[in-house]
Design a protein around this motif. Sequence first.
Motif, PDB file in Angstrom:
ATOM      1  N   GLN A  46       0.812  -1.221   0.000  1.00 30.48           N
ATOM      2  CA  GLN A  46       0.000   0.000   0.000  1.00 30.48           C
ATOM      3  C   GLN A  46       0.844   1.269   0.000  1.00 30.48           C
ATOM      4  OE1 GLN A  46      -0.203  -2.536   2.168  1.00 30.48           O
ATOM      5  NE2 GLN A  46      -2.289  -2.857   2.933  1.00 30.48           N
ATOM      6  N   LEU A  47       2.073   1.211   0.466  1.00 29.67           N
ATOM      7  CA  LEU A  47       2.889   2.412   0.620  1.00 29.67           C
ATOM      8  C   LEU A  47       3.289   2.966  -0.740  1.00 29.67           C
ATOM      9  CD1 LEU A  47       5.250   1.470   3.597  1.00 29.67           C
ATOM     10  CD2 LEU A  47       2.962   2.446   3.644  1.00 29.67           C
ATOM     11  N   ASN A  48       2.909   4.206  -1.002  1.00 31.52           N
ATOM     12  CA  ASN A  48       3.260   4.895  -2.245  1.00 31.52           C
ATOM     13  C   ASN A  48       4.518   5.710  -1.990  1.00 31.52           C
ATOM     14  OD1 ASN A  48       3.488   6.604  -4.472  1.00 31.52           O
ATOM     15  ND2 ASN A  48       1.290   6.864  -4.699  1.00 31.52           N
ATOM     16  N   LEU A  49       5.667   5.140  -2.294  1.00 30.27           N
ATOM     17  CA  LEU A  49       6.930   5.798  -1.981  1.00 30.27           C
ATOM     18  C   LEU A  49       7.141   7.056  -2.808  1.00 30.27           C
ATOM     19  CD1 LEU A  49       9.264   2.688  -1.552  1.00 30.27           C
ATOM     20  CD2 LEU A  49       7.877   3.882   0.149  1.00 30.27           C
ATOM     21  N   GLY A  50       6.467   7.156  -3.947  1.00 29.50           N
ATOM     22  CA  GLY A  50       6.553   8.370  -4.743  1.00 29.50           C
ATOM     23  C   GLY A  50       5.996   9.575  -3.991  1.00 29.50           C
ATOM     24  N   LEU A  51       4.934   9.360  -3.215  1.00 30.56           N
ATOM     25  CA  LEU A  51       4.378  10.445  -2.408  1.00 30.56           C
ATOM     26  C   LEU A  51       5.318  10.836  -1.281  1.00 30.56           C
ATOM     27  CD1 LEU A  51       0.588   9.502  -2.149  1.00 30.56           C
ATOM     28  CD2 LEU A  51       1.658  11.221  -3.614  1.00 30.56           C
ATOM     29  N   PHE A  52       6.070   9.875  -0.745  1.00 29.24           N
ATOM     30  CA  PHE A  52       7.061  10.171   0.282  1.00 29.24           C
ATOM     31  C   PHE A  52       8.124  11.103  -0.307  1.00 29.24           C
ATOM     32  CE2 PHE A  52       4.750   6.925   2.065  1.00 29.24           C
ATOM     33  CZ  PHE A  52       5.293   6.273   3.157  1.00 29.24           C
ATOM     34  N   ASP A  53       8.633  10.756  -1.485  1.00 34.06           N
ATOM     35  CA  ASP A  53       9.665  11.564  -2.137  1.00 34.06           C
ATOM     36  C   ASP A  53       9.144  12.964  -2.458  1.00 34.06           C
ATOM     37  OD1 ASP A  53      11.317   9.350  -2.020  1.00 34.06           O
ATOM     38  OD2 ASP A  53      10.909   8.725  -4.082  1.00 34.06           O
ATOM     39  N   ARG A  54       7.904  13.029  -2.886  1.00 38.25           N
ATOM     40  CA  ARG A  54       7.289  14.315  -3.225  1.00 38.25           C
ATOM     41  C   ARG A  54       7.156  15.205  -1.991  1.00 38.25           C
ATOM     42  NH1 ARG A  54       1.322  14.062  -5.910  1.00 38.25           N
ATOM     43  NH2 ARG A  54       0.590  16.179  -5.387  1.00 38.25           N
ATOM     44  N   LEU A  55       6.766  14.620  -0.858  1.00 35.90           N
ATOM     45  CA  LEU A  55       6.656  15.378   0.381  1.00 35.90           C
ATOM     46  C   LEU A  55       8.015  15.895   0.828  1.00 35.90           C
ATOM     47  CD1 LEU A  55       4.764  16.223   2.788  1.00 35.90           C
ATOM     48  CD2 LEU A  55       5.560  14.129   3.918  1.00 35.90           C
ATOM     49  N   LEU A  56       9.033  15.048   0.754  1.00 37.73           N
ATOM     50  CA  LEU A  56      10.374  15.456   1.158  1.00 37.73           C
ATOM     51  C   LEU A  56      10.874  16.611   0.303  1.00 37.73           C
ATOM     52  CD1 LEU A  56      13.010  15.166   2.722  1.00 37.73           C
ATOM     53  CD2 LEU A  56      13.653  13.307   1.162  1.00 37.73           C
ATOM     54  N   ALA A  57      10.703  16.521  -0.998  1.00 36.10           N
ATOM     55  CA  ALA A  57      11.153  17.594  -1.892  1.00 36.10           C
ATOM     56  C   ALA A  57      10.447  18.903  -1.582  1.00 36.10           C
ATOM     57  CB  ALA A  57      10.931  17.192  -3.347  1.00 36.10           C
ATOM     58  N   ARG A  58       9.144  18.827  -1.294  1.00 36.39           N
ATOM     59  CA  ARG A  58       8.379  20.034  -0.976  1.00 36.39           C
ATOM     60  C   ARG A  58       8.844  20.630   0.345  1.00 36.39           C
ATOM     61  NH1 ARG A  58       6.503  23.544  -3.843  1.00 36.39           N
ATOM     62  NH2 ARG A  58       5.584  21.899  -5.158  1.00 36.39           N
ATOM     63  N   ALA A  59       9.088  19.791   1.337  1.00 33.03           N
ATOM     64  CA  ALA A  59       9.561  20.286   2.631  1.00 33.03           C
ATOM     65  C   ALA A  59      10.931  20.949   2.495  1.00 33.03           C
ATOM     66  CB  ALA A  59       9.625  19.131   3.633  1.00 33.03           C
ATOM     67  N   GLN A  60      11.803  20.367   1.703  1.00 33.01           N
ATOM     68  CA  GLN A  60      13.130  20.960   1.497  1.00 33.01           C
ATOM     69  C   GLN A  60      13.021  22.347   0.887  1.00 33.01           C
ATOM     70  OE1 GLN A  60      14.711  17.709  -0.824  1.00 33.01           O
ATOM     71  NE2 GLN A  60      15.922  16.929   0.900  1.00 33.01           N
ATOM     72  N   ARG A  61      12.123  22.506  -0.064  1.00 33.33           N
ATOM     73  CA  ARG A  61      11.956  23.818  -0.689  1.00 33.33           C
ATOM     74  C   ARG A  61      11.340  24.821   0.285  1.00 33.33           C
ATOM     75  NH1 ARG A  61      10.905  20.545  -5.280  1.00 33.33           N
ATOM     76  NH2 ARG A  61       8.644  20.529  -4.963  1.00 33.33           N
ATOM     77  N   TYR A  62      10.372  24.351   1.075  1.00 32.91           N
ATOM     78  CA  TYR A  62       9.714  25.275   2.001  1.00 32.91           C
ATOM     79  C   TYR A  62      10.682  25.754   3.087  1.00 32.91           C
ATOM     80  CZ  TYR A  62       6.924  27.311   5.614  1.00 32.91           C
ATOM     81  OH  TYR A  62       6.448  28.189   6.559  1.00 32.91           O
ATOM     82  N   GLY A 227      12.149   2.879   2.777  1.00 27.93           N
ATOM     83  CA  GLY A 227      10.919   2.307   2.244  1.00 27.93           C
ATOM     84  C   GLY A 227       9.957   1.794   3.292  1.00 27.93           C
ATOM     85  N   ALA A 228      10.197   2.128   4.565  1.00 31.78           N
ATOM     86  CA  ALA A 228       9.322   1.657   5.647  1.00 31.78           C
ATOM     87  C   ALA A 228       8.930   2.821   6.545  1.00 31.78           C
ATOM     88  CB  ALA A 228      10.025   0.579   6.467  1.00 31.78           C
ATOM     89  N   LEU A 229       7.799   2.671   7.196  1.00 34.76           N
ATOM     90  CA  LEU A 229       7.350   3.628   8.192  1.00 34.76           C
ATOM     91  C   LEU A 229       7.673   3.100   9.583  1.00 34.76           C
ATOM     92  CD1 LEU A 229       3.787   4.362   6.760  1.00 34.76           C
ATOM     93  CD2 LEU A 229       5.644   6.035   6.906  1.00 34.76           C
ATOM     94  N   ILE A 230       7.969   4.007  10.494  1.00 39.04           N
ATOM     95  CA  ILE A 230       8.107   3.653  11.901  1.00 39.04           C
ATOM     96  C   ILE A 230       6.761   3.921  12.569  1.00 39.04           C
ATOM     97  CG2 ILE A 230       9.269   4.194  14.074  1.00 39.04           C
ATOM     98  CD1 ILE A 230      11.694   5.090  12.364  1.00 39.04           C
ATOM     99  N   MET A 231       6.345   2.996  13.404  1.00 41.60           N
ATOM    100  CA  MET A 231       5.055   3.132  14.094  1.00 41.60           C
ATOM    101  C   MET A 231       5.275   3.045  15.591  1.00 41.60           C
ATOM    102  SD  MET A 231       1.703   0.691  13.707  1.00 41.60           S
ATOM    103  CE  MET A 231       0.180   1.037  14.579  1.00 41.60           C
ATOM    104  N   ASN A 232       4.536   3.860  16.358  1.00 42.47           N
ATOM    105  CA  ASN A 232       4.565   3.721  17.812  1.00 42.47           C
ATOM    106  C   ASN A 232       3.188   3.977  18.411  1.00 42.47           C
ATOM    107  OD1 ASN A 232       5.674   6.724  17.308  1.00 42.47           O
ATOM    108  ND2 ASN A 232       4.640   6.690  19.291  1.00 42.47           N
ATOM    109  N   ILE A 233       3.006   3.455  19.614  1.00 43.16           N
ATOM    110  CA  ILE A 233       1.737   3.534  20.337  1.00 43.16           C
ATOM    111  C   ILE A 233       1.668   4.844  21.121  1.00 43.16           C
ATOM    112  CG2 ILE A 233       0.402   2.476  22.219  1.00 43.16           C
ATOM    113  CD1 ILE A 233       0.291   0.950  19.596  1.00 43.16           C
ATOM    114  N   GLY A 234       0.456   5.447  21.178  1.00 43.52           N
ATOM    115  CA  GLY A 234       0.244   6.673  21.919  1.00 43.52           C
ATOM    116  C   GLY A 234      -0.683   6.480  23.116  1.00 43.52           C
TER     117      GLY A 234
END
Length: 334
Positions: A46-62, A227-234
Amino acid sequence: MTAIEHLPQVDISRLASASQEDRMAVARELDRACGEVGFLTITGAQLNLGLFDRLLARAQRYFALDDAAKMRSYIGQSVNHSGYVPVGEEQFGGGTADLKEAYDINRDYAGPVAGRPLLGPNLWPQMPGFREDVLAYYHHLSEIGRALFRSFALALGLEEGHFDRHLRQPPSQLRLIHYPYDPTAEDRPGIGAHTDYECFTLLFATAPGLQLLRKDGTWADVPVREGALIMNIGDMMEIMSNGRYLATRHRVRKVVQERYSFPMFFSCDYDHVVAPLIAGEAPRYAPLHSGEHLFNQTAQTFAYLKRRIADGELVLDRPIALDSFGPKAAEADA
């Protein structure tokens, strides 16, 4: 300081299966990992790694913008606690300010929702493409979060769709966090130790620095896996599981390298009452109002909200101390 070589890993690909046994198998793995450590890695088709890369690029520019441009979207100007968080704005307990900045995004509503200060329209910067790129990631992870809520329901012995009716308008928040290059950084704690207030967190990070508190009271470095997410309990999942899963206390170590971190915090609806859900067990926790808890904890860490409390503009109802959930650190804090 020691490192955890391998966090428990759960592949959530089978949550999309039509077979309940496949989904149940994932729930059993999730249950085991959350009960043993409370920190794990999530992989899956289910993980769309392209969206991860897109978010990172946008954050770097911002975050490359000058301070004046970023402060035009200062979080203190928002109606739903969204926007730019400058260095020093956020502080856990009495700790010193950390060298980090952030941009916080909530579920985007057309207008403010009376009596619910975390619900309303996001404050967006005047940067073409920022809103589109960030919302694409937010919506993608929201769908993954909904599937994980269904898996938690199975793990806790509930009807698979138990949480569906409590996820209509959740104030789940995505944070874009930037740790600038810091050549003076020493190998010591940075962001103060804390638990996350919500049910669970999904984190995408570009470099190490995160540490978790183990059940023996010692700290360990959390590895970053590509390519993986870290998950933790709240906090809220600790309550709903009646202590079966403990909220995982964690902190960020000061590191030299530039680092980006994108945690998304998953909660139930603002007005949902969080309470233990395990059949046959005596409740070990008092019920908690979801939105009230989120806002009260937030107001104890952000400078602009602390100022409103000090000025009498804001009064918190039934606030709970920030250090109320999860295991505690050993006296040596080592």
